[in-house]
Design a protein around this motif. Structure first.
Motif, PDB file in Angstrom:
ATOM      1  N   ASN A 132     -45.829 -17.426 -67.743  1.00 45.71           N
ATOM      2  CA  ASN A 132     -46.871 -17.135 -68.729  1.00 45.71           C
ATOM      3  C   ASN A 132     -46.672 -15.802 -69.430  1.00 45.71           C
ATOM      4  OD1 ASN A 132     -48.384 -19.402 -68.682  1.00 45.71           O
ATOM      5  ND2 ASN A 132     -49.982 -18.609 -67.372  1.00 45.71           N
ATOM      6  N   LEU A 133     -45.722 -14.992 -69.013  1.00 47.73           N
ATOM      7  CA  LEU A 133     -45.565 -13.652 -69.576  1.00 47.73           C
ATOM      8  C   LEU A 133     -44.868 -13.703 -70.930  1.00 47.73           C
ATOM      9  CD1 LEU A 133     -44.415 -11.718 -66.410  1.00 47.73           C
ATOM     10  CD2 LEU A 133     -46.707 -11.915 -67.338  1.00 47.73           C
ATOM     11  N   ASN A 134     -45.275 -12.791 -71.819  1.00 46.73           N
ATOM     12  CA  ASN A 134     -44.557 -12.683 -73.085  1.00 46.73           C
ATOM     13  C   ASN A 134     -43.333 -11.783 -72.888  1.00 46.73           C
ATOM     14  OD1 ASN A 134     -45.461 -10.008 -73.210  1.00 46.73           O
ATOM     15  ND2 ASN A 134     -47.194 -10.527 -74.528  1.00 46.73           N
ATOM     16  N   SER A 135     -42.537 -11.608 -73.934  1.00 41.29           N
ATOM     17  CA  SER A 135     -41.271 -10.884 -73.793  1.00 41.29           C
ATOM     18  C   SER A 135     -41.493  -9.414 -73.457  1.00 41.29           C
ATOM     19  CB  SER A 135     -40.446 -11.023 -75.066  1.00 41.29           C
ATOM     20  OG  SER A 135     -41.133 -10.442 -76.154  1.00 41.29           O
ATOM     21  N   PHE A 136     -42.533  -8.792 -73.989  1.00 41.58           N
ATOM     22  CA  PHE A 136     -42.807  -7.383 -73.697  1.00 41.58           C
ATOM     23  C   PHE A 136     -43.140  -7.192 -72.220  1.00 41.58           C
ATOM     24  CE2 PHE A 136     -45.904  -3.911 -73.279  1.00 41.58           C
ATOM     25  CZ  PHE A 136     -45.108  -2.859 -73.709  1.00 41.58           C
ATOM     26  N   GLU A 137     -44.024  -8.032 -71.693  1.00 39.53           N
ATOM     27  CA  GLU A 137     -44.417  -7.921 -70.286  1.00 39.53           C
ATOM     28  C   GLU A 137     -43.240  -8.208 -69.365  1.00 39.53           C
ATOM     29  OE1 GLU A 137     -47.484 -10.775 -70.524  1.00 39.53           O
ATOM     30  OE2 GLU A 137     -49.061  -9.302 -70.917  1.00 39.53           O
ATOM     31  N   LEU A 138     -42.427  -9.204 -69.717  1.00 35.65           N
ATOM     32  CA  LEU A 138     -41.255  -9.532 -68.919  1.00 35.65           C
ATOM     33  C   LEU A 138     -40.245  -8.384 -68.946  1.00 35.65           C
ATOM     34  CD1 LEU A 138     -40.208 -11.828 -67.189  1.00 35.65           C
ATOM     35  CD2 LEU A 138     -39.046 -12.723 -69.191  1.00 35.65           C
ATOM     36  N   GLY A 139     -40.081  -7.747 -70.099  1.00 27.92           N
ATOM     37  CA  GLY A 139     -39.192  -6.590 -70.207  1.00 27.92           C
ATOM     38  C   GLY A 139     -39.653  -5.428 -69.340  1.00 27.92           C
ATOM     39  N   CYS A 140     -40.962  -5.190 -69.315  1.00 29.02           N
ATOM     40  CA  CYS A 140     -41.509  -4.124 -68.458  1.00 29.02           C
ATOM     41  C   CYS A 140     -41.236  -4.410 -66.991  1.00 29.02           C
ATOM     42  CB  CYS A 140     -43.007  -3.973 -68.695  1.00 29.02           C
ATOM     43  SG  CYS A 140     -43.419  -3.234 -70.276  1.00 29.02           S
ATOM     44  N   ILE A 141     -41.406  -5.652 -66.574  1.00 27.22           N
ATOM     45  CA  ILE A 141     -41.155  -6.017 -65.176  1.00 27.22           C
ATOM     46  C   ILE A 141     -39.685  -5.834 -64.830  1.00 27.22           C
ATOM     47  CG2 ILE A 141     -41.116  -7.962 -63.564  1.00 27.22           C
ATOM     48  CD1 ILE A 141     -43.753  -8.861 -64.802  1.00 27.22           C
ATOM     49  N   VAL A 142     -38.796  -6.213 -65.742  1.00 26.99           N
ATOM     50  CA  VAL A 142     -37.361  -6.047 -65.500  1.00 26.99           C
ATOM     51  C   VAL A 142     -37.005  -4.575 -65.356  1.00 26.99           C
ATOM     52  CG1 VAL A 142     -35.085  -6.295 -66.591  1.00 26.99           C
ATOM     53  CG2 VAL A 142     -36.671  -8.221 -66.567  1.00 26.99           C
ATOM     54  N   ILE A 143     -37.558  -3.720 -66.209  1.00 25.68           N
ATOM     55  CA  ILE A 143     -37.282  -2.281 -66.127  1.00 25.68           C
ATOM     56  C   ILE A 143     -37.784  -1.709 -64.804  1.00 25.68           C
ATOM     57  CG2 ILE A 143     -37.912  -0.044 -67.120  1.00 25.68           C
ATOM     58  CD1 ILE A 143     -37.788  -1.422 -69.873  1.00 25.68           C
ATOM     59  N   ILE A 144     -38.971  -2.109 -64.371  1.00 23.39           N
ATOM     60  CA  ILE A 144     -39.522  -1.622 -63.103  1.00 23.39           C
ATOM     61  C   ILE A 144     -38.662  -2.062 -61.933  1.00 23.39           C
ATOM     62  CG2 ILE A 144     -41.480  -1.857 -61.521  1.00 23.39           C
ATOM     63  CD1 ILE A 144     -43.267  -1.938 -64.055  1.00 23.39           C
ATOM     64  N   VAL A 145     -38.226  -3.316 -61.941  1.00 18.74           N
ATOM     65  CA  VAL A 145     -37.384  -3.823 -60.843  1.00 18.74           C
ATOM     66  C   VAL A 145     -36.055  -3.077 -60.807  1.00 18.74           C
ATOM     67  CG1 VAL A 145     -36.091  -5.849 -60.068  1.00 18.74           C
ATOM     68  CG2 VAL A 145     -38.489  -6.078 -60.706  1.00 18.74           C
ATOM     69  N   LEU A 146     -35.445  -2.855 -61.976  1.00 26.23           N
ATOM     70  CA  LEU A 146     -34.178  -2.114 -62.011  1.00 26.23           C
ATOM     71  C   LEU A 146     -34.353  -0.679 -61.509  1.00 26.23           C
ATOM     72  CD1 LEU A 146     -32.635  -3.344 -65.379  1.00 26.23           C
ATOM     73  CD2 LEU A 146     -31.922  -3.940 -63.056  1.00 26.23           C
ATOM     74  N   ALA A 147     -35.461  -0.053 -61.844  1.00 28.72           N
ATOM     75  CA  ALA A 147     -35.722   1.311 -61.367  1.00 28.72           C
ATOM     76  C   ALA A 147     -35.890   1.324 -59.850  1.00 28.72           C
ATOM     77  CB  ALA A 147     -36.970   1.874 -62.044  1.00 28.72           C
ATOM     78  N   LEU A 148     -36.592   0.347 -59.308  1.00 27.20           N
ATOM     79  CA  LEU A 148     -36.763   0.283 -57.853  1.00 27.20           C
ATOM     80  C   LEU A 148     -35.438   0.048 -57.135  1.00 27.20           C
ATOM     81  CD1 LEU A 148     -40.082  -1.754 -57.608  1.00 27.20           C
ATOM     82  CD2 LEU A 148     -39.744   0.672 -57.109  1.00 27.20           C
ATOM     83  N   ILE A 149     -34.588  -0.799 -57.703  1.00 28.18           N
ATOM     84  CA  ILE A 149     -33.269  -1.037 -57.109  1.00 28.18           C
ATOM     85  C   ILE A 149     -32.445   0.250 -57.152  1.00 28.18           C
ATOM     86  CG2 ILE A 149     -31.072  -2.262 -57.446  1.00 28.18           C
ATOM     87  CD1 ILE A 149     -32.760  -4.687 -58.359  1.00 28.18           C
ATOM     88  N   GLY A 150     -32.491   0.967 -58.285  1.00 27.69           N
ATOM     89  CA  GLY A 150     -31.758   2.226 -58.401  1.00 27.69           C
ATOM     90  C   GLY A 150     -32.247   3.272 -57.411  1.00 27.69           C
ATOM     91  N   MET A 151     -33.557   3.353 -57.216  1.00 26.06           N
ATOM     92  CA  MET A 151     -34.103   4.302 -56.243  1.00 26.06           C
ATOM     93  C   MET A 151     -33.676   3.926 -54.821  1.00 26.06           C
ATOM     94  SD  MET A 151     -37.895   4.924 -57.817  1.00 26.06           S
ATOM     95  CE  MET A 151     -38.503   5.658 -56.325  1.00 26.06           C
ATOM     96  N   PHE A 152     -33.673   2.643 -54.509  1.00 27.16           N
ATOM     97  CA  PHE A 152     -33.250   2.201 -53.181  1.00 27.16           C
ATOM     98  C   PHE A 152     -31.797   2.574 -52.931  1.00 27.16           C
ATOM     99  CE2 PHE A 152     -31.319  -0.997 -50.427  1.00 27.16           C
ATOM    100  CZ  PHE A 152     -32.118  -0.852 -49.291  1.00 27.16           C
ATOM    101  N   ILE A 153     -30.947   2.324 -53.918  1.00 22.25           N
ATOM    102  CA  ILE A 153     -29.524   2.652 -53.771  1.00 22.25           C
ATOM    103  C   ILE A 153     -29.334   4.155 -53.605  1.00 22.25           C
ATOM    104  CG2 ILE A 153     -27.321   2.709 -55.017  1.00 22.25           C
ATOM    105  CD1 ILE A 153     -28.077  -0.034 -56.165  1.00 22.25           C
TER     106      ILE A 153
END
Length: 85
Positions: free
Chosen positions: A50-71
């Motif tokens: 149900n998410l639009n492209s802006f909301e999906l982009g925000c989620i992708v950025i947050i997930v990538l940041a969390l992965i980077g912090m974990f690494i």
């Protein structure tokens, strides 16, 4: 004494106006879409579809940041408590 009678300029918070307008417009569109789906008899999908492209982009950025912090902090050993790069 002339400044005593000078009219003060009204300050507007344009970013607040923009955000509230964006939020209200999104709510109106969602209500219209939900009403159209109910009239057509379609089932409402839940989740990430149900998410639009802006909301999906925000989620992708947050997930990538969390992965980077974990690494950085756990795999490379540069934790919060150590010094260095």
């Amino acid at each position: 004494m002339a400044n005593k009678y000078k009219k003060k300029r009204e300050v507007r918070n344009k970013s607040k106006d923009w955000l509230t307008d964006y939020y209200q417009t999104g709510r109106e569109w969602e209500k219209d879409n939900r009403r159209r789906r109910e009239e057509a008899g379609e089932k409402e999908e839940k989740g990430l579809r149900n998410l639009n492209s802006f909301e999906l982009g925000c989620i992708v950025i947050i997930v990538l940041a969390l992965i980077g912090m974990f690494i950085k902090y756990f795999l490379l050993g540069h934790g919060f408590w150590t010094t260095g790069i």
